[in-house]
Structure formats: structure tokens, C-alpha cells
Design a protein around this motif. Structure first.
Motif, PDB file in Angstrom:
ATOM      1  N   LEU A   1      -2.846   7.689   6.684  1.00 59.38           N
ATOM      2  CA  LEU A   1      -2.903   6.265   6.371  1.00 59.38           C
ATOM      3  C   LEU A   1      -3.258   6.047   4.898  1.00 59.38           C
ATOM      4  O   LEU A   1      -2.694   5.179   4.227  1.00 59.38           O
ATOM      5  CB  LEU A   1      -3.953   5.609   7.282  1.00 59.38           C
ATOM      6  CG  LEU A   1      -3.658   4.226   7.829  1.00 59.38           C
ATOM      7  CD1 LEU A   1      -2.297   4.163   8.489  1.00 59.38           C
ATOM      8  CD2 LEU A   1      -4.744   3.816   8.817  1.00 59.38           C
ATOM      9  N   GLY A   2      -4.207   6.863   4.398  1.00 58.40           N
ATOM     10  CA  GLY A   2      -4.595   6.763   2.992  1.00 58.40           C
ATOM     11  C   GLY A   2      -3.427   7.102   2.073  1.00 58.40           C
ATOM     12  O   GLY A   2      -3.165   6.407   1.074  1.00 58.40           O
ATOM     13  N   LEU A   3      -2.688   8.160   2.407  1.00 62.46           N
ATOM     14  CA  LEU A   3      -1.515   8.543   1.621  1.00 62.46           C
ATOM     15  C   LEU A   3      -0.458   7.446   1.656  1.00 62.46           C
ATOM     16  O   LEU A   3       0.206   7.166   0.655  1.00 62.46           O
ATOM     17  CB  LEU A   3      -0.922   9.849   2.164  1.00 62.46           C
ATOM     18  CG  LEU A   3      -1.736  11.114   1.894  1.00 62.46           C
ATOM     19  CD1 LEU A   3      -1.184  12.270   2.708  1.00 62.46           C
ATOM     20  CD2 LEU A   3      -1.711  11.456   0.412  1.00 62.46           C
ATOM     21  N   LEU A   4      -0.316   6.820   2.834  1.00 65.19           N
ATOM     22  CA  LEU A   4       0.639   5.721   2.966  1.00 65.19           C
ATOM     23  C   LEU A   4       0.240   4.586   2.030  1.00 65.19           C
ATOM     24  O   LEU A   4       1.081   4.014   1.332  1.00 65.19           O
ATOM     25  CB  LEU A   4       0.667   5.254   4.426  1.00 65.19           C
ATOM     26  CG  LEU A   4       1.682   4.180   4.799  1.00 65.19           C
ATOM     27  CD1 LEU A   4       3.091   4.640   4.485  1.00 65.19           C
ATOM     28  CD2 LEU A   4       1.553   3.825   6.277  1.00 65.19           C
ATOM     29  N   GLY A   5      -1.069   4.302   1.977  1.00 62.56           N
ATOM     30  CA  GLY A   5      -1.569   3.257   1.080  1.00 62.56           C
ATOM     31  C   GLY A   5      -1.269   3.582  -0.376  1.00 62.56           C
ATOM     32  O   GLY A   5      -0.774   2.730  -1.122  1.00 62.56           O
ATOM     33  N   VAL A   6      -1.549   4.815  -0.797  1.00 66.76           N
ATOM     34  CA  VAL A   6      -1.297   5.219  -2.188  1.00 66.76           C
ATOM     35  C   VAL A   6       0.198   5.096  -2.503  1.00 66.76           C
ATOM     36  O   VAL A   6       0.599   4.585  -3.562  1.00 66.76           O
ATOM     37  CB  VAL A   6      -1.770   6.675  -2.436  1.00 66.76           C
ATOM     38  CG1 VAL A   6      -1.358   7.143  -3.823  1.00 66.76           C
ATOM     39  CG2 VAL A   6      -3.278   6.768  -2.280  1.00 66.76           C
ATOM     40  N   THR A   7       1.043   5.553  -1.564  1.00 62.26           N
ATOM     41  CA  THR A   7       2.493   5.508  -1.787  1.00 62.26           C
ATOM     42  C   THR A   7       2.984   4.072  -1.944  1.00 62.26           C
ATOM     43  O   THR A   7       3.800   3.772  -2.826  1.00 62.26           O
ATOM     44  CB  THR A   7       3.216   6.183  -0.607  1.00 62.26           C
ATOM     45  OG1 THR A   7       2.708   7.496  -0.480  1.00 62.26           O
ATOM     46  CG2 THR A   7       4.706   6.232  -0.824  1.00 62.26           C
ATOM     47  N   ILE A   8       2.470   3.199  -1.099  1.00 63.04           N
ATOM     48  CA  ILE A   8       2.895   1.792  -1.153  1.00 63.04           C
ATOM     49  C   ILE A   8       2.487   1.173  -2.482  1.00 63.04           C
ATOM     50  O   ILE A   8       3.289   0.516  -3.155  1.00 63.04           O
ATOM     51  CB  ILE A   8       2.285   1.020   0.035  1.00 63.04           C
ATOM     52  CG1 ILE A   8       3.024   1.398   1.322  1.00 63.04           C
ATOM     53  CG2 ILE A   8       2.345  -0.483  -0.193  1.00 63.04           C
ATOM     54  CD1 ILE A   8       2.332   0.954   2.581  1.00 63.04           C
TER      55      ILE A   8
END
Lengths: 281, 254
Positions: free
Chosen positions: A182-189
Motif C-alpha cells: 500500500l505504501g509503494l502504491l502511494g509513492v507510485t501514485i
């Protein structure tokens, strides 16, 4: 022909735009493969919209917009988890409530400071050609971070994505790995919002990965294909926007959508011709 | 080393707001093969999940191979989940799935060594799936998928194998293959615990049967456990024993 390809490259903004868009497409291709297989498209869209509250607030306060976006996206992700964990509110309902709330907060903030609206439109709908050298550094560092973390945890993330129960049973920290994803998804977004815009980030996450899913049989091939298709869409989309004088974010997404539809039609036809039976039971 | 694989004392578990297990006390000897039988909702799957440390206990304790069930000890327990818990459309090959069994031991950034690969190949050979290593998991039949999951547990170097309804939705021939395979693994010293509805199979091949309906109704050699009185006590009036192709199967009515 070569002239058509080289001419736009004489402009610094085109060079920066192309590099940024490819970096973003690679980060989205990696995370998007998880998003497609785990059915996280709605939460991805939610986090993107939620980040707008942070973008608007940081913009008005003169703070770093990427930081503001990340804090809002992650705060919303944790809030979604906290609200839905008790079981009284469904997960997707919690996403719907929180992301529209934070998005509305962003709209409220920019409606108070009309002078900035034009710049903020770039975050909403994407304007990869206005990216500065400083933005490019931020995108590059965040993209490299995503790449390194996924590489380091690849086997663990794959195990938890495929079979969370057995992964947890065999001693992997499944909960922590889900938060990491979820954290990686946030950074990517956050990395992607300036290139394609908050409203369309989910397309760059989902569309190339969905196309890759149609043509690959193993997960790491899916990730590579997804990055390649996303990068191709980014480059073609930017050229399209240059020659058609059209919005860059929308052009990138439309190219990706066209590639998806063609792949869907072709693979469907191939499958029909070979009459491959479905998985047996 | 201790000769009990599982030692369960007075275990109570609430699951989805309901008491699913109550005061379960159980010793599973190393190297034994135990069939768990009981009505649906009687706590079979919850018991398996509790043994794996996947659900919190209200009361009681579980020891695995004489030790507290910490993360490292849990690696010694291999789990084959019910088919519905897995996404079969995932793009992974049979080899990829079995290699997942090595992941808990690999840690971060370490690539699989030669030994890891040998364990994976060996496990695939044991379950008779070495020829399918490159196949996508979704292309296999139900019985083959179960054998691949068993191979993953073996690649994990599990001493204890827990299988939750491994033969549901699997044809009769494949069922025999899976149970024969479990017997061979037992001969190699593994402890096997299986939830199932197939009484004949448990009677023919298992050392022990556990009749479970929230509490332990009976536990012992299958001949002694599968009596009309005890089965009725476990299933209440809903039990129907039927004969399917010469096999006795317990099903519930209503």
C-alpha cells in the motif's frame, strides 16, 4: 520520418517530459501488476484522489507538493484500514467516503485561491510537459525507491499476493507486507500525478498491466511487459500531444487504452481459433 | 526430541463472533496420520487455522513439536488450503509456486541457491509433477493443483502437513492418488492431518480419527471412533451416512 521524431527533442521541456513519463510508466507498470491481480484499482483511484487535498494544501502553504500528496494518500490509506477493520463499514465504502472527502477538501482549498487554479489543473489532469528539472529529480528518486523496494521484497510480495493465507501460515509477516504494498502504491501514485494527473493515474496503473496480463504467463514477465507497454504509451502519447497540440496526460492514457483494446481483440481471436479449453477442475 | 507433533491444551477459539472451538485438548503423535471429521461449521477449518497460528486463541495453548508456535517453528508446518482460498488466474508457473515454499527461509535479497532449487525439484518429483514444472498453475486439474501445493509444503521442509479438504471437487482417481501420496509421506516420517468427509478413506489409511463438533467428540483409532453412537453425537440428527461407489461418506442434511 526521423525529422518528425527528432524535432520535438530539441526542446528541453520535451526531453524532460519524455524521461519523466517513461520513469512514471515503469513505476506504474510494476505496482500496476499487483493492483490488477489483487483487485486494488478502486483503492488506487481513491488514494490518487485523496492526494489532491495534500497537493492543494502544500501548494497554498508553499510546501513540497509531493510530500503533501504522499501524507494525504497514506493518511487516507490508514484511515480506510481503521474504519473498515471493525467490520461495520465495508472496505470499498470506506474508500468511497474518505477519498471524496479529501478530494473535496482540495477543491475547497483551491477555490479560495483562484490565482493558482491554472497551475493546479496540471495536477488534476496531468501536464508532463511542464515538468521542471527539480520535478524530474523527485520523480527519478521516488521511481528508483519503488524499483529497489520491490526488487528486495519481490518473492515475499509475490507469495503474499498469490496466497496470503499460506504465506502467513509459513511465517511471513503478511500484514506488514500488505502495508508495504500500500505504501509503494502511494509513492507510485504521488510520483505519477504530475505526468498523467490525479484523475487518470489509475489508468496508467491498470491499463498497461491488464494488457500485459493478457499476453504473459508468469508474474515477472507480466511486470516487464507492463513497464514496456506503459513506456511505449508514454512516448507515443507525448508525440501525439506535441503534433496534435493535445493534453499530454489524456494522450498517454488514450494510447494505452488503444493498445489494450487491440490486444484484447487479438488475443481473444487467437484463443478462439485455437479453441483452448478453460481451466479444468 | 519430543514425540508429539501437536500438543493442544484446552483450546477455545472464537471465529466471526461465534465460538468455533471449545476446550479442545489433543495430542497428535509424530509420524501419525489423523483424519478430522465433523459437520460443516463444526470447527474443522478453524482447528487447522488455529494450529497454524492464523486465528487468535481465546484460551488454551498449542505446542508444535514441543515448542511454542513462533515464526521459525511455524516453518515446520506445511499447509495446503482449501481450493477456494487461492486465485487460480494468477500468472505463476508450477515451479514458481513450489519455490514459494523456500521464501520464508530465503530472507531478503538472497536469490535461491542450488540447494533451494534442488528442494523444489525434489518436491515436484515426490508428488509426481516434475513434468509440469513450467505449466501455469491455472491450467492444471484440481488434483494436480493439490499435489503442487503439497510440493510447496515439502519444499518448505515441513515436518507436519495440514490439508484442509484436499479432495473436495477432485475426482475419485485423483483422491486415491493424493491419499496414497500422503501415506508415502507418512512412511518418510511426516505427520499428516487432513480434514475430510470420506470415512472409508480415513478407516482404510489413517491411524487416527478426530471427530469434531466444536468440542472433541471422539479421538482414537478410526474403528473405535466411527461408531453410530459417536457419529450421531457429532452430527446430531443431521447425519446421513451414504455409500458412494463403495465408499462411506458422511454428509449433512438440512
Amino acid at each position: 520520418m526521423a525529422g518528425y521524431l527528432l524535432e520535438p527533442l530539441e526542446f528541453g521541456f520535451m526531453q524532460r517530459g519524455l524521461i519523466a513519463a517513461v520513469l512514471v510508466a515503469i513505476a506504474c507498470g510494476i505496482l500496476g501488476s499487483f493492483v490488477v491481480l489483487k483487485g486494488l484499482a478502486f483503492i488506487g483511484d481513491g488514494l490518487a484522489h485523496a492526494s489532491f487535498g495534500g497537493v492543494a494544501l502544500a501548494f497554498v502553504l508553499g510546501a513540497n507538493v509531493y510530500l503533501g500528496a504522499f501524507i494525504f494518500a497514506m493518511g487516507t490509506a490508514l484511515g480506510i484500514g481503521a474504519i473498515s477493520r471493525r467490520g461495520r463499514i465495508r472496505f470499498d465504502t470506506a474508500i468511497g467516503v474518505l477519498f471524496s472527502g479529501t478530494f473535496a477538501f482540495g477543491i475547497l482549498v483551491i477555490s479560495r485561491v483562484e490565482a493558482y487554479t491554472v497551475d493546479l489543473f496540471g495536477y488534476l489532469f496531468g501536464d508532463v510537459l511542464s515538468i521542471t528539472a527539480g520535478d524530474l529529480w523527485t520523480i527519478g528518486i521516488l521511481g528508483a525507491l519503488v524499483l529497489l523496494v520491490v526488487f528486495a521484497f519481490y518473492r515475499q510480495l509475490l507469495f503474499v499476493a498469490f496466497d496470503p493465507t499460506v504465506a502467513a501460515a509459513s511465517g511471513l509477516p503478511a500484514g506488514a507486507l500488505n502495508y508495504l504494498l500500500l505504501g509503494l502504491l502511494g509513492v507510485t501514485i504521488v510520483t505519477s500525478i504530475q505526468a498523467v494527473g490525479i484523475v487518470m493515474v489509475v489508468a496508467l496503473l491498470v491499463t498497461p498491466a491488464a494488457t500485459a496480463y493478457l499476453i504473459t504467463r508468469r508474474f515477472h514477465h507480466m511486470i516487464l511487459a507492463s513497464c514496456a507497454i506503459g513506456s511505449l504509451s508514454a512516448v507515443l502519447g507525448i508525440y501525439l500531444s506535441y503534433y496534435a497540440a493535445a493534453a499530454s496526460g489524456a494522450s498517454i492514457i488514450l494510447v494505452a487504452t488503444a493498445i489494450f483494446l487491440v490486444t484484447l481483440a487479438v488475443t481473444g481471436r487467437v484463443r478462439k481459433a485455437a479453441s483452448i479449453p478453460g481451466p479444468s477442475h | 526430541m519430543d514425540d508429539s507433533a501437536f500438543s493442544v491444551r484446552n483450546l477455545s477459539v472464537a471465529y466471526n463472533g461465534r465460538r468455533a472451538l471449545e476446550g479442545v485438548t489433543l495430542e497428535v503423535a509424530r509420524g501419525s496420520m489423523v483424519g478430522v471429521i465433523g459437520p460443516n461449521g463444526g470447527g474443522k477449518s478453524t482447528l487447522v487455522k488455529a494450529l497454524l497460528g492464523l486465528v487468535p486463541y481465546e484460551a488454551g495453548e498449542v505446542e508444535i513439536l514441543g515448542r511454542k508456535p513462533r515464526r521459525r517453528v511455524r516453518r515446520l508446518v506445511g499447509y495446503v488450503p482449501q481450493r477456494e482460498e487461492v486465485d487460480w488466474n494468477f500468472p505463476v508457473s508450477v515451479f514458481d509456486v513450489v519455490m514459494m515454499g523456500r521464501v520464508p527461509a530465503l530472507g531478503l535479497l538472497r536469490q535461491p541457491s542450488r540447494r533451494d532449487r534442488e528442494l523444489v525439484t525434489g518436491a515436484l518429483e515426490t508428488v509426481g509433477m516434475a513434468d509440469h514444472a513450467e505449466a501455469r498453475i491455472g491450467e492444471l486439474s484440481g488434483g494436480q493443483q493439490q499435489r503442487v501445493f503439497l510440493a510447496r509444503a515439502l519444499a518448505q521442509e515441513a515436518e507436519i502437513l495440514l490439508l484442509d479438504e484436499p479432495v473436495s471437487g477432485v475426482d475419485a482417481l485423483a483422491q486415491h492418488e493424493i491419499f496414497d501420496l500422503l501415506r508415502r509421506l507418512q512412511d518418510r516420517g511426516k505427520t499428516v492431518l487432513v480434514t475430510t468427509h470420506d470415512l472409508t478413506c480415513v478407516t482404510e489409511r489413517f491411524n487416527a480419527a478426530l471427530l469434531l463438533n466444536r468440542r472433541v467428540v471422539a479421538y482414537g483409532p478410526p474403528d473405535e471412533v466411527f461408531t453410530p453412537e459417536l457419529l450421531n453425537a457429532a452430527y446430531g440428527s443431521h447425519l446421513r451416512i451414504i455409500d458412494v461407489g463403495g465408499r462411506t461418506v458422511a454428509i449433512e442434511e438440512g
